[in-house]
Design a protein around this motif. Sequence first.
Motif, PDB file in Angstrom:
ATOM      1  N   GLU A 118      17.195 -45.186 -76.992  1.00 47.13           N
ATOM      2  CA  GLU A 118      16.697 -45.851 -75.800  1.00 47.13           C
ATOM      3  C   GLU A 118      17.553 -47.055 -75.456  1.00 47.13           C
ATOM      4  O   GLU A 118      18.126 -47.701 -76.336  1.00 47.13           O
ATOM      5  CB  GLU A 118      15.242 -46.299 -75.999  1.00 47.13           C
ATOM      6  N   VAL A 119      17.610 -47.363 -74.162  1.00 42.48           N
ATOM      7  CA  VAL A 119      18.286 -48.551 -73.654  1.00 42.48           C
ATOM      8  C   VAL A 119      17.330 -49.221 -72.677  1.00 42.48           C
ATOM      9  O   VAL A 119      16.911 -48.593 -71.693  1.00 42.48           O
ATOM     10  CB  VAL A 119      19.612 -48.202 -72.951  1.00 42.48           C
ATOM     11  N   GLN A 120      16.935 -50.465 -72.976  1.00 44.90           N
ATOM     12  CA  GLN A 120      15.983 -51.195 -72.144  1.00 44.90           C
ATOM     13  C   GLN A 120      14.677 -50.408 -71.981  1.00 44.90           C
ATOM     14  O   GLN A 120      14.088 -50.358 -70.905  1.00 44.90           O
ATOM     15  CB  GLN A 120      16.576 -51.495 -70.762  1.00 44.90           C
ATOM     16  N   GLY A 121      14.244 -49.779 -73.079  1.00 45.30           N
ATOM     17  CA  GLY A 121      12.999 -49.032 -73.056  1.00 45.30           C
ATOM     18  C   GLY A 121      13.075 -47.708 -72.336  1.00 45.30           C
ATOM     19  O   GLY A 121      12.042 -47.061 -72.108  1.00 45.30           O
ATOM     20  N   LEU A 122      14.284 -47.273 -71.987  1.00 46.40           N
ATOM     21  CA  LEU A 122      14.465 -46.031 -71.230  1.00 46.40           C
ATOM     22  C   LEU A 122      15.236 -45.031 -72.076  1.00 46.40           C
ATOM     23  O   LEU A 122      16.290 -45.354 -72.621  1.00 46.40           O
ATOM     24  CB  LEU A 122      15.227 -46.320 -69.934  1.00 46.40           C
ATOM     25  N   SER A 123      14.706 -43.820 -72.194  1.00 47.20           N
ATOM     26  CA  SER A 123      15.384 -42.748 -72.916  1.00 47.20           C
ATOM     27  C   SER A 123      15.941 -41.741 -71.918  1.00 47.20           C
ATOM     28  O   SER A 123      15.632 -41.788 -70.721  1.00 47.20           O
ATOM     29  CB  SER A 123      14.415 -42.050 -73.871  1.00 47.20           C
ATOM     30  N   ILE A 124      16.760 -40.811 -72.431  1.00 48.79           N
ATOM     31  CA  ILE A 124      17.315 -39.773 -71.554  1.00 48.79           C
ATOM     32  C   ILE A 124      16.202 -38.926 -70.956  1.00 48.79           C
ATOM     33  O   ILE A 124      16.213 -38.597 -69.764  1.00 48.79           O
ATOM     34  CB  ILE A 124      18.309 -38.893 -72.336  1.00 48.79           C
ATOM     35  N   ALA A 125      15.203 -38.585 -71.785  1.00 48.54           N
ATOM     36  CA  ALA A 125      14.100 -37.753 -71.293  1.00 48.54           C
ATOM     37  C   ALA A 125      13.312 -38.468 -70.198  1.00 48.54           C
ATOM     38  O   ALA A 125      12.945 -37.866 -69.179  1.00 48.54           O
ATOM     39  CB  ALA A 125      13.180 -37.375 -72.453  1.00 48.54           C
ATOM     40  N   LEU A 126      13.042 -39.771 -70.406  1.00 48.84           N
ATOM     41  CA  LEU A 126      12.293 -40.526 -69.401  1.00 48.84           C
ATOM     42  C   LEU A 126      13.108 -40.678 -68.120  1.00 48.84           C
ATOM     43  O   LEU A 126      12.564 -40.559 -67.011  1.00 48.84           O
ATOM     44  CB  LEU A 126      11.925 -41.905 -69.961  1.00 48.84           C
ATOM     45  N   LEU A 127      14.396 -40.930 -68.246  1.00 48.11           N
ATOM     46  CA  LEU A 127      15.252 -41.039 -67.062  1.00 48.11           C
ATOM     47  C   LEU A 127      15.241 -39.733 -66.275  1.00 48.11           C
ATOM     48  O   LEU A 127      15.156 -39.732 -65.041  1.00 48.11           O
ATOM     49  CB  LEU A 127      16.683 -41.387 -67.489  1.00 48.11           C
ATOM     50  N   ARG A 128      15.316 -38.616 -66.995  1.00 46.59           N
ATOM     51  CA  ARG A 128      15.282 -37.323 -66.322  1.00 46.59           C
ATOM     52  C   ARG A 128      13.972 -37.135 -65.570  1.00 46.59           C
ATOM     53  O   ARG A 128      13.953 -36.709 -64.409  1.00 46.59           O
ATOM     54  CB  ARG A 128      15.457 -36.208 -67.351  1.00 46.59           C
ATOM     55  N   ARG A 129      12.827 -37.466 -66.208  1.00 48.19           N
ATOM     56  CA  ARG A 129      11.520 -37.287 -65.558  1.00 48.19           C
ATOM     57  C   ARG A 129      11.400 -38.171 -64.325  1.00 48.19           C
ATOM     58  O   ARG A 129      10.870 -37.745 -63.288  1.00 48.19           O
ATOM     59  CB  ARG A 129      10.395 -37.604 -66.553  1.00 48.19           C
ATOM     60  N   GLN A 130      11.876 -39.404 -64.421  1.00 48.30           N
ATOM     61  CA  GLN A 130      11.781 -40.314 -63.277  1.00 48.30           C
ATOM     62  C   GLN A 130      12.611 -39.811 -62.093  1.00 48.30           C
ATOM     63  O   GLN A 130      12.134 -39.786 -60.954  1.00 48.30           O
ATOM     64  CB  GLN A 130      12.244 -41.713 -63.693  1.00 48.30           C
ATOM     65  N   LEU A 131      13.853 -39.420 -62.370  1.00 43.83           N
ATOM     66  CA  LEU A 131      14.705 -38.937 -61.282  1.00 43.83           C
ATOM     67  C   LEU A 131      14.178 -37.636 -60.695  1.00 43.83           C
ATOM     68  O   LEU A 131      14.254 -37.406 -59.477  1.00 43.83           O
ATOM     69  CB  LEU A 131      16.137 -38.740 -61.794  1.00 43.83           C
ATOM     70  N   GLN A 132      13.631 -36.798 -61.567  1.00 47.80           N
ATOM     71  CA  GLN A 132      13.071 -35.537 -61.086  1.00 47.80           C
ATOM     72  C   GLN A 132      11.826 -35.793 -60.235  1.00 47.80           C
ATOM     73  O   GLN A 132      11.640 -35.164 -59.186  1.00 47.80           O
ATOM     74  CB  GLN A 132      12.731 -34.653 -62.286  1.00 47.80           C
ATOM     75  N   TYR A 133      10.989 -36.716 -60.674  1.00 50.26           N
ATOM     76  CA  TYR A 133       9.770 -37.033 -59.929  1.00 50.26           C
ATOM     77  C   TYR A 133      10.103 -37.635 -58.565  1.00 50.26           C
ATOM     78  O   TYR A 133       9.491 -37.282 -57.545  1.00 50.26           O
ATOM     79  CB  TYR A 133       8.910 -37.997 -60.748  1.00 50.26           C
ATOM     80  N   LEU A 134      11.086 -38.541 -58.538  1.00 54.92           N
ATOM     81  CA  LEU A 134      11.469 -39.196 -57.281  1.00 54.92           C
ATOM     82  C   LEU A 134      12.314 -38.293 -56.377  1.00 54.92           C
ATOM     83  O   LEU A 134      12.572 -38.654 -55.227  1.00 54.92           O
ATOM     84  CB  LEU A 134      12.260 -40.474 -57.586  1.00 54.92           C
ATOM     85  N   GLU A 135      12.721 -37.143 -56.916  1.00 57.82           N
ATOM     86  CA  GLU A 135      13.610 -36.226 -56.192  1.00 57.82           C
ATOM     87  C   GLU A 135      14.935 -36.915 -55.840  1.00 57.82           C
ATOM     88  O   GLU A 135      15.453 -36.808 -54.730  1.00 57.82           O
ATOM     89  CB  GLU A 135      12.924 -35.681 -54.929  1.00 57.82           C
ATOM     90  N   TRP A 136      15.453 -37.621 -56.837  1.00 58.02           N
ATOM     91  CA  TRP A 136      16.715 -38.343 -56.662  1.00 58.02           C
ATOM     92  C   TRP A 136      17.890 -37.653 -57.359  1.00 58.02           C
ATOM     93  O   TRP A 136      18.989 -38.201 -57.408  1.00 58.02           O
ATOM     94  CB  TRP A 136      16.590 -39.766 -57.232  1.00 58.02           C
TER      95      TRP A 136
END
Length: 659
Positions: A118-136
């Motif tokens: 993790e970096v700044q509380g963010l993992s690869i899996a979480l980053l993927r979910r956020q970008l996927q959710y935002l459709e970014w």
Amino acid sequence: MAETSLASLQSLAAFPFQSQRMLIECQTQIFRDHSRAEFWARFDAAGVPPALAYAVETIDRLEEVAAFLQATTTHGRPIISILKAHFRAILFHDAEAAQTFGRSLEALGADLVASGGEVQGLSIALLRRQLQYLEWFQLTQQSLLNVFLRQIDAKADALCRGEFSEPCLEATLTWVRTTLLPRAEALFCPTQATIAYQDILSLQVYEAFVTLRIKELFAMVKDFPESLPGVADLANALARTHRERDLVGCFRQALQARLLQPGVATNSIIDLYTRTIKTFRILDDRGVLLEGVSGLIDDYLKKRKDTVRCIVASLTDDQNGDLFEELGRDGMDGDPDEWQPDPIEADPRKTARSRAHDDILSILVNIYGTKELFVNEYRLMLADRLLLNKEYQTDRDLRTLELLKLRFGDEPLQQCDIMVKDVEESKRVQTNVPSVVDATIVSEHFWPPFQAEDVQLHPRLLAEIDAYKKSYHVLKNPRTLEWVPSLGSVELELELNDHVIAFTCTPIQATIIAHFQDTESWAVAELALAMEMDEAVLQRHALFWVHQGVLSATDDTLQLQTAFAPRAMPSLEVDVADSAVSSDRQLEQEVEVLQSYIIGMLSNFESLPLARIHTMLSTFARSGPTPYDKTTAELAAILRTLVTRGRLEYIGGQYQLQK
């Protein structure tokens, strides 16, 4: 609007279309007035993670309202997707701001991939979910992809830079498959699109490898054949990337900066040229890439006066010559089933067949477009070798000559054949003429002109030579010998101050020291008169004995050193001319021979162009001891010489007699 309860929205159900439109317009205004500023404030303060978290929170608050209104209509596109698109467009309307976010996201992705945590509380899996959710994903795809492309660039540099002796392309591809691709799948979601990313990452390996190797190609050529594994890797990568034009352009720049410079020896240029040919034949067996660089080297080598001599020296050196092995090679036809059309950048003046089967020797000979220059230079070098061959051994020279005949034909080398036979005949004569003199007997018209000096040898030397000439006349009656007194070498012993020292010197140097057997001191002018030579030339030859400590010299006197003591490491090298034959004198003779033909033509014709003179000489001057075999360029040089001497005039493209 985002915090409005579902109960307060029940009245909107009767007007679904207007309600959806109102929601989208109101929320879009909120995005403009509040959400955009808050997003960028969090981004500026703490980077990508808090900004992404805020964006997810903003969209999440709209989910319930959007879902309720979606249930009241048959509209095809989900309302929440429309809101996400509006939010995305408002946030990244400014292209510069979008680029800034992309660079920060790329840096964050690089840290995540490198750390694996993790970096700044963010993992690869979480980053993927956020970008996927935002459709970014579509918006950030290139930035995320750059993370892995940069990783590949760094890995290729670490594994492959400067490493040519071992293949390393496959090792880089294996690292991508086993290490990098799983991380990419974790970020880009395990969908069918992963296959495309796998292809992109594999292609980037080839691109990174080619980019690195293009910059290192000059070093790879210098290290050939040790760099053969690296060259094979580069050929494989070029087949995937098709960056041949970049390779040729970069290599040409390297040649101009590092090789084609006045301080680089011609031998070194030719050596690297041969390695370039071998390397580029592996990169492209059709020879198209080589065409792109060979012209540059050819044009430069044409300007070097010693190019032909260096090529011929390497060609005839069976011990250390890099080109000697090329003599024994013969181009073989390839499989016609493997024929490929030429690319558009190929030289249309050459056929695929000729381009593919031009070997190294053919390429070097074609620098000048004619083999006559090389044959003539070989003739000069062969003459030197044979004249210095005290043992009359011609096996090596005969072998080289036979190989050259396979390349250049028998007729151009006919004179060389006679020269070798002269030495073999000299050996037979020597066994039948008992004498302290060893002589190389040559056929004057078939050897290059000798670079001899006029000198009157000492009577004791002349007596031995005259005895040899008489014995030869008896053996080969009615033939006689015409001696060249300044050429050859003399082995003698000097007894000085109870020391006996052996020397090998030239006949002129032997004559000088022989005169001191009669008189211990000579005025330079008197000795020059006795030897019938110029004083400056005499002093130059006398320096050999001065350096050996046998003579001492003043401005106008040479004195025998009676207190001679041998030096610890005396130099016994013969001070001879660089060559016993003269190319300048040979050219002079050719001018004299052709001059009579040319003047005779122009006496019958008022004026003639170069091409007509060349045609007439080819027709009427083909026989005799020196048959006409010049190219138009060589004939033009001879005609310019005659113009300079005032024998001819050149007016309007026509040659005529001087009036």
